[in-house]
Design a protein around this motif. Structure first.
Motif, PDB file in Angstrom:
ATOM      1  N   UNK A   1       0.417  -9.951  -0.202  1.00 44.51           N
ATOM      2  CA  UNK A   1      -0.045  -9.110  -1.307  1.00 44.51           C
ATOM      3  C   UNK A   1      -1.535  -9.311  -1.550  1.00 44.51           C
ATOM      4  N   UNK A   2      -1.986 -10.565  -1.429  1.00 44.46           N
ATOM      5  CA  UNK A   2      -3.409 -10.870  -1.652  1.00 44.46           C
ATOM      6  C   UNK A   2      -4.305 -10.192  -0.627  1.00 44.46           C
ATOM      7  N   UNK A   3      -3.767  -9.900   0.555  1.00 41.56           N
ATOM      8  CA  UNK A   3      -4.568  -9.230   1.590  1.00 41.56           C
ATOM      9  C   UNK A   3      -5.050  -7.858   1.138  1.00 41.56           C
ATOM     10  N   UNK A   4      -4.326  -7.262   0.177  1.00 38.41           N
ATOM     11  CA  UNK A   4      -4.751  -5.949  -0.329  1.00 38.41           C
ATOM     12  C   UNK A   4      -5.063  -6.018  -1.827  1.00 38.41           C
ATOM     13  N   UNK A   5      -5.333  -7.244  -2.308  1.00 38.76           N
ATOM     14  CA  UNK A   5      -5.786  -7.409  -3.681  1.00 38.76           C
ATOM     15  C   UNK A   5      -4.711  -7.359  -4.746  1.00 38.76           C
ATOM     16  N   UNK A   6      -3.440  -7.366  -4.350  1.00 37.88           N
ATOM     17  CA  UNK A   6      -2.344  -7.305  -5.315  1.00 37.88           C
ATOM     18  C   UNK A   6      -2.013  -8.714  -5.798  1.00 37.88           C
ATOM     19  N   UNK A   7      -1.745  -8.852  -7.081  1.00 38.44           N
ATOM     20  CA  UNK A   7      -1.481 -10.151  -7.713  1.00 38.44           C
ATOM     21  C   UNK A   7       0.017 -10.432  -7.718  1.00 38.44           C
ATOM     22  N   UNK A   8       0.393 -11.651  -7.361  1.00 37.76           N
ATOM     23  CA  UNK A   8       1.792 -12.062  -7.411  1.00 37.76           C
ATOM     24  C   UNK A   8       2.025 -12.925  -8.642  1.00 37.76           C
ATOM     25  N   UNK A   9       3.028 -12.574  -9.439  1.00 35.30           N
ATOM     26  CA  UNK A   9       3.441 -13.392 -10.582  1.00 35.30           C
ATOM     27  C   UNK A   9       4.598 -14.258 -10.114  1.00 35.30           C
ATOM     28  N   UNK A  10       4.356 -15.566  -9.999  1.00 32.65           N
ATOM     29  CA  UNK A  10       5.347 -16.493  -9.449  1.00 32.65           C
ATOM     30  C   UNK A  10       6.276 -16.963 -10.567  1.00 32.65           C
TER      31      UNK A  10
ATOM     32  N   UNK B   1       0.837  -1.201   0.000  1.00 31.99           N
ATOM     33  CA  UNK B   1       0.000   0.000   0.000  1.00 31.99           C
ATOM     34  C   UNK B   1       0.872   1.251   0.000  1.00 31.99           C
ATOM     35  N   UNK B   2       1.980   1.196   0.745  1.00 29.64           N
ATOM     36  CA  UNK B   2       2.870   2.375   0.817  1.00 29.64           C
ATOM     37  C   UNK B   2       3.497   2.701  -0.525  1.00 29.64           C
TER      38      UNK B   2
ATOM     39  N   UNK C   1      10.289  -3.516   5.148  1.00 30.53           N
ATOM     40  CA  UNK C   1       9.270  -4.156   5.970  1.00 30.53           C
ATOM     41  C   UNK C   1       9.395  -3.764   7.441  1.00 30.53           C
ATOM     42  N   UNK C   2      10.603  -3.463   7.859  1.00 29.77           N
ATOM     43  CA  UNK C   2      10.802  -3.066   9.269  1.00 29.77           C
ATOM     44  C   UNK C   2      10.218  -1.685   9.557  1.00 29.77           C
ATOM     45  N   UNK C   3       9.886  -0.957   8.515  1.00 29.70           N
ATOM     46  CA  UNK C   3       9.391   0.411   8.679  1.00 29.70           C
ATOM     47  C   UNK C   3       7.868   0.521   8.605  1.00 29.70           C
ATOM     48  N   UNK C   4       7.184  -0.606   8.414  1.00 32.71           N
ATOM     49  CA  UNK C   4       5.723  -0.554   8.297  1.00 32.71           C
ATOM     50  C   UNK C   4       5.069  -1.366   9.407  1.00 32.71           C
ATOM     51  N   UNK C   5       3.769  -1.208   9.541  1.00 29.39           N
ATOM     52  CA  UNK C   5       3.013  -1.851  10.607  1.00 29.39           C
ATOM     53  C   UNK C   5       2.961  -3.374  10.439  1.00 29.39           C
ATOM     54  N   UNK C   6       2.899  -4.072  11.580  1.00 29.76           N
ATOM     55  CA  UNK C   6       2.747  -5.525  11.575  1.00 29.76           C
ATOM     56  C   UNK C   6       1.306  -5.929  11.875  1.00 29.76           C
TER      57      UNK C   6
END
Length: 622
Positions: free
Chosen positions: A121-130, A94-95, A196-201
């Motif tokens: 990523x799926x938690x915010x609807x973003x698609x991962x290309x594996x 999101x950031x 990742x250390x700079x965002x909320x958990x």
């Protein structure tokens, strides 16, 4: 009420709106598809509730927060620990300004973070290309480009591959995971670990995925690319869910099981089915970075795994190892996978003392599938047993296929011809685009590839079927048998040669560790001649020729042999048959490998070289 009436009512209740005669009713076995109907009903309910993959995961975390969900190289990740990592991924996405439908490329070897990244990523609807970690430069760049990913995450273990294409990815944001020091992170990338250390958990609010539907894409999984550059298959939330439900139902997986997965998470078997069993059954997933014959049983025993996952040639590699005490020092109750060929099935199951095998068939971009849960000797060697009603519900039909012209056969009315029992043809599956369970999800931004996989007006005007590209046989005992890939079967001397059947036969000859069979063109001859590319140290050519003549129809006896130092395979251990087939018998293209030709007059194999090449290829001795 007599049995016939009961069966007719059951058929109607299942939605089978077609004429049912007594023969079909007599072959009806309720136990075969009560599970299928249960899965379909659950899927209908989830579609109604618009349940998506992260919804299922978060419910699992809330139910058993301290349960170890993933074990890897001595580390144990609880549900809460994984969820915390996922939450950070979601907030990070999101950031960056990523929104539902945005695509992030993921290039990473097997590890718990792989799962946590795509699900976060799926938690915010973003698609991962594996993306396949085994492909290099052109293939890697192709996969990233066709995904239209604006961001690419890569593990530090894949940095060398990314280095080779970074100059072509300047318009994308690149993040390296596991690299936090400035002298480790390449200049073209940022540190994902630091970000990742700079965002909320904390868990992101659900309204960030409020507009994501169960029929929206959650992943891209690429085809293996054995016949060209990989294509990106669209994987919707519904696809992950229905496949996972089916596997849990058939395997009986529970929270007490431990599933060993040495398969790559960038493909369906590992990344969808293994993860799906964890999601729906709470099963602990034991990951291996990659398959290793020497580590396999050690890791299975160390983690007290009750289930193992396999694909095709993996079982052959395990059988090629020298028998030892470790073969049965495990607690495995079931092996789950696909591609276990009939010629090694019993040997594999008996040598390693595996009570049950769950052999399934399906395709990443395909619809429905077949499953055989094999617990007895009589169940071995096929892909399951189904009755007429189950076939109707699933939409399975085997139709006539013209091997010589590489096309489906249509009758005078322009419709496909259904095969008789035991007749080999191509399996097609009915498509229902309004039903998420039977919808063809297709390839990402590739309408041309979509069209090639579909058959319009198959049996009536307006119907639609999916082409599996696989040749099957449905026998009189209602068992399904995979025969060959369309295009792999070829014609020689007016007869069809199935490469899989030839390979199975040859595999019983001692001293051959790996075999790939395919057809090669011969000048001024119709059809294609059989070639067997094989790995061996020494081979008695007289004895091998005699074996082939005895065990195979004469038209299927390999006319050419190619000795390989090692078999070239894809990341999922599929033979690179298209590459071998393209090289054929051309001495300038076979990389110095020894070639042999079958001599009918002497019933043996002779060395093929530049001295006799022209004479052999233009003679009638083949």
């Amino acid at each position: 009420m007599d049995q016939t009436k009961k069966l007719a009512i059951a058929a109607a209740a299942a939605g089978a709106a077609y004429a049912i005669d007594k023969k079909i009713l007599l072959s009806y076995d309720l136990n075969e598809y009560t599970g299928l109907i249960g899965v379909l009903l659950k899927m209908r309910y989830m579609a109604y509730k618009n349940t998506r993959v992260p919804d299922i995961w978060e419910e699992l975390v809330d139910t058993m927060p301290s349960k170890v969900m993933v074990a890897f190289e001595g580390a144990k990740w609880t549900a809460t620990q994984l969820d915390t990592f996922m939450n950070r991924i979601a907030h990070w996405a999101v950031s960056l300004g990523l929104t539902p439908g945005s695509v992030v490329g993921l290039v990473m070897e097997n590890r718990p973070e792989f799962i946590a990244i795509w699900m976060g990523l799926a938690k915010v609807g973003v698609v991962a290309a594996l993306i396949n970690t085994h492909i290099a430069y052109d293939g890697l760049l192709h996969c990233i480009n066709i995904s239209k990913a604006s961001v690419v995450i890569f593990g530090i273990e894949c940095m060398e591959k990314i280095n080779s294409v970074a100059h072509s990815l300047e318009d994308r944001k690149l993040f390296c995971y596991d690299a936090v020091e400035s002298n480790v992170v390449p200049a073209y990338a940022s540190s994902l670990s630091y970000a990742l250390s700079q965002v909320s958990c904390l868990r992101p609010p659900m309204n960030l995925r409020a507009n994501v539907k169960i029929t929206d894409m959650v992943l891209m999984i690429y085809t293996s690319g054995t016949t060209g550059l990989p294509k990106a298959a669209r994987i919707e939330h519904s696809s992950v869910i229905v496949r996972s439900l089916a596997m849990v139902q058939r395997t009986g997986a529970t929270i007490h099981d431990r599933l060993y997965c040495p398969l790559p998470l960038y493909h369906t078997s590992g990344g969808n089915l293994a993860v799906g069993i964890m999601l729906f059954a709470g099963t602990t997933l034991v990951l291996s970075r990659q398959f290793s014959t020497s580590r396999f049983w050690d890791e299975v025993s160390l983690y007290r795994c009750t289930m193992i996952q396999y694909i095709g040639e993996m079982c052959r590699y395990l059988l090629n190892t020298k028998p030892n005490d470790k073969d049965r020092q495990h607690a495995v109750r079931m092996a789950i996978g696909n591609g276990l060929r009939p010629d090694i099935w019993s040997t594999f199951q008996d040598r390693f003392g595996i009570p049950s095998v769950c052999e399934f068939y399906g395709a990443t971009e395909g619809i429905a599938g077949l499953v055989n849960v094999c617990r007895t000797q009589s169940d071995r060697g096929h892909l399951g047993r189904t009755g007429a009603l189950a076939n109707y519900i699933a939409g399975y039909v085997i139709v006539e296929y013209d091997v010589e012209n590489d096309e489906l056969v249509r009758n005078a009315d322009g419709f496909l011809q259904e095969c008789e029992r035991n007749q080999v043809g191509e399996l097609i599956v009915r498509v229902r685009m309004n039903d998420p369970t039977f919808k063809f999800q297709g390839y990402y931004n590739n309408k041309e590839a979509d069209k090639k996989k579909l058959v319009f007006n198959a049996f009536s005007k307006g119907d639609l079927y999916f082409r599996t590209g696989d040749l099957f046989r449905y026998d009189k005992q209602r068992c399904w048998h995979f025969m060959d890939r369309v295009g792999d079967t070829f014609r020689w001397n007016g007869e069809n040669v199935a490469t899989s059947e030839v390979a199975e036969t040859l595999s019983s000859f001692p001293g051959l560790s790996d075999i790939c069979v395919y057809g090669v063109a011969v000048p001024n001859r119709d059809g294609k001649a059989c070639m067997a590319a094989m790995v061996f140290d020494t081979l008695d050519m007289d004895a091998f020729a005699a074996f082939c003549i005895k065990k195979l129809p004469f038209y299927a006896v390999p006319r050419f042999l190619r000795r390989l130092p090692a078999m070239a395979v894809t990341g999922t251990m599929k033979h690179e048959k298209a590459k071998l087939r393209g090289q054929g018998t051309d001495l300038s293209k076979v990389n110095g490998d020894e070639l042999y030709v079958f001599d009918k007059s002497q019933t043996t194999y002779l060395r093929l070289d530049s001295q006799n090449y022209h004479q052999v290829m233009t003679s009638s001795r083949l």
